[in-house]
Design an enzyme around this catalytic site. Structure first.
Site, short mmCIF file in Angstrom:
data_model
loop_
_atom_site.label_atom_id
_atom_site.label_comp_id
_atom_site.label_asym_id
_atom_site.label_seq_id
_atom_site.Cartn_x
_atom_site.Cartn_y
_atom_site.Cartn_z
N TYR A 40 0.84 -1.20 0.00
CA TYR A 40 0.00 0.00 0.00
C TYR A 40 0.87 1.24 0.00
CZ TYR A 40 -3.41 3.48 1.72
OH TYR A 40 -4.22 4.58 1.86
N ASP A 55 -0.44 15.73 5.44
CA ASP A 55 -1.40 15.13 4.51
C ASP A 55 -2.67 15.98 4.48
OD1 ASP A 55 -2.74 13.38 2.84
OD2 ASP A 55 -3.39 12.08 4.47
N ASP A 83 -3.46 5.21 -2.63
CA ASP A 83 -4.35 6.27 -2.16
C ASP A 83 -4.29 7.43 -3.16
OD1 ASP A 83 -5.60 8.36 -0.82
OD2 ASP A 83 -4.28 8.30 0.92
N ASP A 85 -6.53 10.07 -2.90
CA ASP A 85 -7.32 11.14 -2.29
C ASP A 85 -8.67 11.28 -3.01
OD1 ASP A 85 -5.32 11.55 -0.47
OD2 ASP A 85 -4.48 13.31 -1.47
N CYS A 121 -7.07 14.46 6.96
CA CYS A 121 -6.85 13.08 7.38
C CYS A 121 -8.17 12.50 7.85
CB CYS A 121 -5.83 13.05 8.51
SG CYS A 121 -5.71 11.45 9.36
N ASN A 215 -9.19 0.03 7.88
CA ASN A 215 -7.94 0.78 8.03
C ASN A 215 -7.51 0.76 9.50
OD1 ASN A 215 -5.78 2.50 7.76
ND2 ASN A 215 -7.02 4.35 7.59
#
Length: 297
Positions: A40, A55, A83, A85, A121, A215
């Protein structure tokens, strides 16, 4: 086997699949050596490890693609989930993002329903999510682009949603059903869930047919449930996005601090990877032997 097909395969065959966060090529090599079945690349990892930034939507698709390429260039036989976003812009930008990450060798991505200009986040307050129809537009262009890809038409598009914290259980269930049935998402990523029952209810509401990702990030809103607990609650993929990165960061700071305070590194050598271990991970001696053969040494 194409990366997308391989990711689908390991999801089907695992109970559950453990997906290990790797912020660079070397950490991907370490994960492979440890036995990882999937890798990941997190947006936070790109921002923090590659650019020293928070982030908060500061990095872009090009930044992500650079890190994808670094990882897949040295570990191409383990599927990489990425990821992206909110997709980095409008529909045409999302299309370009999907095309670009497929070209770099990614197997899957997750795209989220937060507002593009107020990206936070998932485990922090003040998140804002877009209306369902706007997220459906993101998913439709992403999945259409993936299915039409000449490189990997099995590429996985996962819908990440922050609805649980903003709209509660009812909002989560309604959005996930629409993201799958109207948006065409292949898998689901409900963010910041704080109990096992929510995963179970979500899985049941979808007939147990849609892979769900949990997650399990440290220091967030989700407790550190075990893989077995999550699997029994209907979770197919358990994500550890930054576990190794956090450990590396703490070890690095400890080493720097000890050198500055003590004038040597003798107190922290036990924290370090040995030269032999490094060489084994890199297959250093094989490269060296190739050089010797080429140059007649």
């Amino acid at each position: 086997m194409k990366p997308g097909s391989l990711f689908r395969k390991v999801v089907r065959e695992s109970t559950p699949l453990q997906c290990l966060g790797t912020v660079n090529a070397y950490s991907a090599l370490l994960a492979k050596r440890a036995g990882a079945k999937s890798l990941y690349l997190s947006g936070s990892g790109v921002a923090t490890a590659s650019y020293g930034l928070p982030d908060l939507g500061i990095t872009n698709a090009t930044d992500v693609c650079i890190d994808i390429n670094r990882i897949t260039s040295c570990v191409s036989d383990i599927p990489l989930l990425v990821d992206i976003d909110t997709g980095f812009g409008n529909a045409l930008s999302i299309k370009r993002t999907i095309e670009s990450i497929i070209k770099q060798g990614a197997a899957a991505c997750h795209i989220e329903d937060q507002e593009d200009g107020n990206k936070r986040c998932g485990h922090r307050p003040n998140k804002s999510i877009v209306p369902v129809n706007e997220m459906l537009d993101r998913l439709r262009i992403a999945t259409k682009t993936a299915r039409e890809s000449d490189i990997d038409n099995e590429f996985v598009v996962m819908a990440r949603t922050d609805a649980y914290g903003n709209e509660g259980m009812d909002g989560l269930l309604k959005r996930c059903e629409q993201y799958i049935n109207a948006g065409g998402a292949d898998m689901l990523f409900p963010e910041a869930v704080n109990d096992l029952e929510t995963y179970y209810k979500l899985n049941q509401s979808l007939g147990g047919e849609v892979p769900i990702l949990a997650n399990i990030t440290e220091f967030g809103k989700t407790p550190l449930f075990s893989a077995q607990e999550l699997f029994e609650s209907g979770v197919s993929i358990v994500l550890y996005p930054l576990s190794a990165h956090r450990a590396m960061a703490k070890a690095a700071f400890t080493v720097f601090q000890s050198i500055i305070e003590n004038g040597h590194q003798r107190e922290v050598v036990d924290l370090m990877q040995t030269r032999d271990d490094l060489y084994e991970t890199l297959q250093y001696h094989e490269y060296e032997e190739l050089m010797d053969n080429l140059y007649g040494k």
